[in-house]
Design a protein around this motif. Structure first.
Motif, PDB file in Angstrom:
ATOM      1  N   THR A  72       0.855  -1.197   0.000  1.00  0.00           N
ATOM      2  CA  THR A  72       0.000   0.000   0.000  1.00  0.00           C
ATOM      3  C   THR A  72       0.890   1.247   0.000  1.00  0.00           C
ATOM      4  N   GLY A  73       0.257   2.405   0.031  1.00  0.00           N
ATOM      5  CA  GLY A  73       1.028   3.649   0.087  1.00  0.00           C
ATOM      6  C   GLY A  73       1.353   4.229  -1.287  1.00  0.00           C
ATOM      7  N   GLY A  74       0.899   3.562  -2.334  1.00  0.00           N
ATOM      8  CA  GLY A  74       1.097   4.091  -3.683  1.00  0.00           C
ATOM      9  C   GLY A  74       2.549   4.071  -4.120  1.00  0.00           C
ATOM     10  N   ALA A  75       2.768   4.555  -5.333  1.00  0.00           N
ATOM     11  CA  ALA A  75       4.132   4.650  -5.836  1.00  0.00           C
ATOM     12  C   ALA A  75       4.934   5.616  -4.971  1.00  0.00           C
ATOM     13  N   SER A  76       4.246   6.583  -4.376  1.00  0.00           N
ATOM     14  CA  SER A  76       4.952   7.565  -3.540  1.00  0.00           C
ATOM     15  C   SER A  76       5.622   6.887  -2.351  1.00  0.00           C
ATOM     16  N   GLN A  77       4.979   5.871  -1.798  1.00  0.00           N
ATOM     17  CA  GLN A  77       5.647   5.155  -0.700  1.00  0.00           C
ATOM     18  C   GLN A  77       6.876   4.420  -1.225  1.00  0.00           C
ATOM     19  N   GLN A  78       6.800   3.917  -2.449  1.00  0.00           N
ATOM     20  CA  GLN A  78       7.952   3.229  -3.027  1.00  0.00           C
ATOM     21  C   GLN A  78       9.135   4.185  -3.217  1.00  0.00           C
ATOM     22  N   PHE A  79       8.841   5.455  -3.502  1.00  0.00           N
ATOM     23  CA  PHE A  79       9.932   6.441  -3.628  1.00  0.00           C
ATOM     24  C   PHE A  79      10.784   6.414  -2.361  1.00  0.00           C
ATOM     25  N   ALA A  80      10.118   6.215  -1.203  1.00  0.00           N
ATOM     26  CA  ALA A  80      10.820   6.193   0.080  1.00  0.00           C
ATOM     27  C   ALA A  80      11.310   4.797   0.454  1.00  0.00           C
ATOM     28  N   ASN A 152       6.580   8.591 -18.356  1.00  0.00           N
ATOM     29  CA  ASN A 152       6.405   9.851 -17.652  1.00  0.00           C
ATOM     30  C   ASN A 152       5.003  10.380 -17.933  1.00  0.00           C
ATOM     31  N   THR A 153       4.134  10.077 -17.004  1.00  0.00           N
ATOM     32  CA  THR A 153       2.695  10.296 -17.119  1.00  0.00           C
ATOM     33  C   THR A 153       2.339  11.739 -17.470  1.00  0.00           C
ATOM     34  N   ILE A 154       3.095  12.674 -16.919  1.00  0.00           N
ATOM     35  CA  ILE A 154       2.756  14.086 -17.102  1.00  0.00           C
ATOM     36  C   ILE A 154       3.237  14.598 -18.458  1.00  0.00           C
ATOM     37  N   MET A 174       7.087   1.781 -12.774  1.00  0.00           N
ATOM     38  CA  MET A 174       6.283   1.473 -13.966  1.00  0.00           C
ATOM     39  C   MET A 174       4.821   1.839 -13.750  1.00  0.00           C
ATOM     40  N   SER A 175       4.577   2.810 -12.867  1.00  0.00           N
ATOM     41  CA  SER A 175       3.189   3.113 -12.499  1.00  0.00           C
ATOM     42  C   SER A 175       2.273   3.321 -13.691  1.00  0.00           C
ATOM     43  N   SER A 176       2.768   4.022 -14.714  1.00  0.00           N
ATOM     44  CA  SER A 176       1.821   4.354 -15.784  1.00  0.00           C
ATOM     45  C   SER A 176       2.021   3.561 -17.068  1.00  0.00           C
ATOM     46  N   ALA A 195      -1.657   0.658  -8.863  1.00  0.00           N
ATOM     47  CA  ALA A 195      -2.546  -0.096  -9.763  1.00  0.00           C
ATOM     48  C   ALA A 195      -3.470   0.783 -10.599  1.00  0.00           C
ATOM     49  N   GLN A 196      -3.632   2.042 -10.192  1.00  0.00           N
ATOM     50  CA  GLN A 196      -4.778   2.817 -10.684  1.00  0.00           C
ATOM     51  C   GLN A 196      -4.728   3.300 -12.130  1.00  0.00           C
ATOM     52  N   LYS A 197      -3.796   2.765 -12.914  1.00  0.00           N
ATOM     53  CA  LYS A 197      -3.786   3.126 -14.338  1.00  0.00           C
ATOM     54  C   LYS A 197      -4.137   1.908 -15.190  1.00  0.00           C
TER      55      LYS A 197
HETATM   56  N1  PMP Z   1       4.960   7.548 -10.585  1.00  0.00           N
HETATM   57  C1  PMP Z   1       4.272   7.764 -11.716  1.00  0.00           C
HETATM   58  C2  PMP Z   1       4.933   7.470 -13.033  1.00  0.00           C
HETATM   59  C3  PMP Z   1       2.965   8.254 -11.653  1.00  0.00           C
HETATM   60  O1  PMP Z   1       2.286   8.465 -12.788  1.00  0.00           O
HETATM   61  C4  PMP Z   1       2.376   8.510 -10.396  1.00  0.00           C
HETATM   62  C5  PMP Z   1       0.962   8.993 -10.245  1.00  0.00           C
HETATM   63  N2  PMP Z   1       0.370   9.584 -11.294  1.00  0.00           N
HETATM   64  C6  PMP Z   1       3.145   8.293  -9.257  1.00  0.00           C
HETATM   65  C7  PMP Z   1       4.416   7.808  -9.385  1.00  0.00           C
HETATM   66  C8  PMP Z   1       2.595   8.557  -7.873  1.00  0.00           C
HETATM   67  O2  PMP Z   1       1.716   7.558  -7.578  1.00  0.00           O
HETATM   68  P1  PMP Z   1       0.830   7.481  -6.247  1.00  0.00           P
HETATM   69  O3  PMP Z   1      -0.155   8.602  -6.342  1.00  0.00           O
HETATM   70  O4  PMP Z   1       0.202   6.129  -6.372  1.00  0.00           O
HETATM   71  O5  PMP Z   1       1.720   7.614  -5.094  1.00  0.00           O
END
Ligand code: PMP
Length: 362
Positions: A72-80, A152-154, A174-176, A195-197
């Motif tokens: 859990t904690g999203g990709a942001s938790q993985q950054f840490a 790079n999602t953005i 590989m989130s996106s 998972a949300q993509k």
């Molecule tokens: N990495 C990538 C490539 C993303 O697109 C995102 C979210 N858009 C994140 C990290 C951050 O993900 P999260 O909100 O699940 O922490």
């Protein structure tokens, strides 16, 4: 009536996966309760959990050297969590900077050690329009790992070929673009994806990591942050997000039913060809800033001649049942996210609309 959903994430989910959830919601497999009301240690939930892991392993061809984790904690938790486990005192790690998410990962690593920028494609205006070439990388052979963002999602850029980082473990966000195609993950030390993509709702992060890399993680950090603890417990060390994992199972089962990742990739390539084809055909009107070789198959970014036209495009598309097209707030313009649940027909509807929009506003 469901809309055509181009959201960047959380994104649309395949209808059959949602319909299955709807049908099973109140009475999961004649158990008299929903899946989310079951104990995570009961046999009903455990079967779902293990089926999700098995489906992912089968679809991607994950070798036995690697293990799937649901965190859990999203990709942001993985950054840490990545530097927490692997950036031991006195070591350094190399970061390949290709966008906002790589920058965020890099910043988190500073709490644990000394991350290094091994390459950046940032421009003077702070934006990114490409990923680097192999010969631009300045890698440190002693680095604890190399971290990169595969898509790079953005900015709508993507690594179509992964860099050669020698013997240093490769860690990939590989989130996106996870599961956009079949990909050999045997050479990747650790990958993670919210998972949300492409694979489910928010709330669960999938990690695929080499068992020997996991074993190298620090043992002097709190248990809940150790990959090793989650690996030893088959991601049941604590209560996992059972409903999210159940939905991931439904999405993976859908992927398998349509022909697996070969079919998913074929659709994704068709969708990208349609969109970039439309952009190139009307290059005088639609401006696609990303360098051709770095164009993302998942997030297609472009600008209209003025911000007012960007806004009109989004508003008119909405009247045609198409949502989620506004670009990220840092780069503006339009972003079309064409994750796995977006169909070729959905994209055809958009490219027809793009043609129409040029004729009426060009
Ligand atoms: N990495 C990538 C490539 C993303 O697109 C995102 C979210 N858009 C994140 C990290 C951050 O993900 P999260 O909100 O699940 O922490």
């Amino acid at each position: 009536m469901r809309v055509i959903n181009f959201n960047p994430g959380p994104a649309g989910l395949p209808l059959p996966a949602l319909e299955r959830a709807r049908d099973e919601l109140l009475d999961f497999e004649h158990s008299g309760m929903s899946v989310m009301e079951h104990s995570h240690r009961g046999r009903e939930y455990e079967a779902v959990h293990n089926e999700a892991i098995a489906l992912l392993t089968e679809l991607l061809g994950i070798p036995t050297s690697h293990q799937v984790l649901f965190l859990t904690g999203g990709a942001s938790q993985q950054f840490a969590q990545v530097p927490m486990n692997f950036l031991t005192p006195g070591t350094s790690a190399d970061y390949l900077m290709t966008g906002v998410w790589s920058e965020k990962a890099f910043e988190e690593a500073k709490y644990y050690g000394t991350p290094r920028v091994a390459v950046t494609t940032v421009q003077p205006d702070k934006h990114y329009t490409r990923v680097p070439h192999q010969d631009e990388l300045r890698l440190d052979a002693k680095a604890a790992y190399v971290h990169m963002t595969s898509n790079n999602t953005i900015y709508g850029t993507q690594w179509h070929t992964f860099p050669d980082v020698g013997a240093v473990p490769l860690v990939v966000d590989m989130s996106s673009d996870f599961l956009w195609r079949k990909q050999d993950v045997g050479g990747i030390a650790l990958l993670y994806a919210g998972a949300q993509k492409n694979l489910g709702p928010s709330g669960v992060t999938v990690v695929v990591a080499a068992r020997d890399f996991i074993a190298r993680g620090r043992k002097d950090i709190p248990k809940v942050f150790r990959y090793g603890i989650h690996a030893e417990n088959n991601s049941l060390y604590n209560t996992p997000p059972t409903l999210a994992i159940y939905l991931v199972r439904n999405v993976l089962a859908w992927m398998k039913s349509v022909g697996g990742l070969a079919q998913i990739e074929a659709w994704n390539r068709q969708k990208a060809a349609l969109l970039y084809g439309a952009l190139d055909q009307h290059a005088g009107f639609y401006r696609a800033p990303v360098e051709r070789a770095s164009r993302s198959v998942m997030n297609v970014v472009f600008h209209l001649p003025t911000e007012a036209l960007d806004a009109a495009f989004v508003a008119e598309a909405r009247t045609q049942g198409m949502v989620g097209l506004k670009g990220h707030r840092t780069s503006g313009g339009i972003r079309v996210s064409t994750y796995n649940a977006v169909t070729v027909e959905n994209v055809q509807a958009l490219t027809s609309f793009m043609e129409h929009f040029v004729k009426t506003h060009g």
